[in-house]
Enzyme design. Sequence first.
Site, PDB file in Angstrom:
ATOM      1  N   ASP A   7       1.838  21.021 -24.996  1.00  0.00           N
ATOM      2  CA  ASP A   7       1.038  21.798 -25.941  1.00  0.00           C
ATOM      3  C   ASP A   7       1.842  23.002 -26.402  1.00  0.00           C
ATOM      4  O   ASP A   7       2.505  23.666 -25.590  1.00  0.00           O
ATOM      5  CB  ASP A   7      -0.258  22.281 -25.289  1.00  0.00           C
ATOM      6  CG  ASP A   7      -1.192  21.134 -24.918  1.00  0.00           C
ATOM      7  OD1 ASP A   7      -0.848  19.973 -25.213  1.00  0.00           O
ATOM      8  OD2 ASP A   7      -2.259  21.413 -24.348  1.00  0.00           O
ATOM      9  N   ASP A 129     -12.906  15.379 -28.037  1.00  0.00           N
ATOM     10  CA  ASP A 129     -13.059  16.362 -26.969  1.00  0.00           C
ATOM     11  C   ASP A 129     -14.546  16.566 -26.737  1.00  0.00           C
ATOM     12  O   ASP A 129     -15.289  16.857 -27.685  1.00  0.00           O
ATOM     13  CB  ASP A 129     -12.397  17.683 -27.361  1.00  0.00           C
ATOM     14  CG  ASP A 129     -10.932  17.505 -27.722  1.00  0.00           C
ATOM     15  OD1 ASP A 129     -10.255  16.718 -27.040  1.00  0.00           O
ATOM     16  OD2 ASP A 129     -10.471  18.142 -28.688  1.00  0.00           O
TER      17      ASP A 129
END
Length: 241
Positions: A7, A129
């Site tokens: 990330d 998500d």
Amino acid sequence: MIIPSIDLIEGNIVRLYQGNYDTKTFYQNNIYDIALKYYNQGAKIVHLVDLDGALCPNNKQTSLIKNLLNYFNFHIQVGGGIRSYKDVETLLLNGAKRVVIGSSAINNITEVEKWLLEFGYKSIVLALDVYVRNNGYKEVVINGWKNRSNVSLESVLERFSTLGIKYVLCTDVKKDGTCLGPNFTLYKNISKLFKNVCFQLSGGIGTISDVISAKKSGIKDIIIGRALLENKFSLLEAIRC
């Protein structure tokens, strides 16, 4: 398959805790070195996330992502701030193996369906998500996990599964970046409901025991981020266990 995750915020490797940008941890690893390390340890594909782009599409780390795709000769799936046909096309032309579509699948579902038909199911990963409420309701969260959608995980999967979606990355936000173990119940349930989907487990992997349990649960792909960065175990160990 084990998929290591990297990330990025402002070019730096980071991990968030439960999807909260205010609790980010920065790592000193060089992104090129860490990606090459994962490849040399047996990674078939690396999961790359532009967290700047996920939070604000106008702040995408476009140049860095392009450089990374051009630099490496192994497979990379890229997500974060992908909001248009042009975004998808550009990433694929620059060498991305797969493009990860998150918020747009909720905010602009008809358009994303067109992308799936245009670019093919092998090139698109649907990223969902979810925030699992106490009553078990699984709500999709969007825009860098900042907003709730009032849309259930199952309803989105139902719609896209009819179009032949193959890859779905599902993250339990409350588990993300915690290394406290995944929500195995979540993945077992959705795998039973949508047998033709290859789910990517994301969030909570912290030990080799977690990896073994994930493999036994029937999940095809397992994404690991923080545990690898903090050397809780190696990618090679995760692949071999």
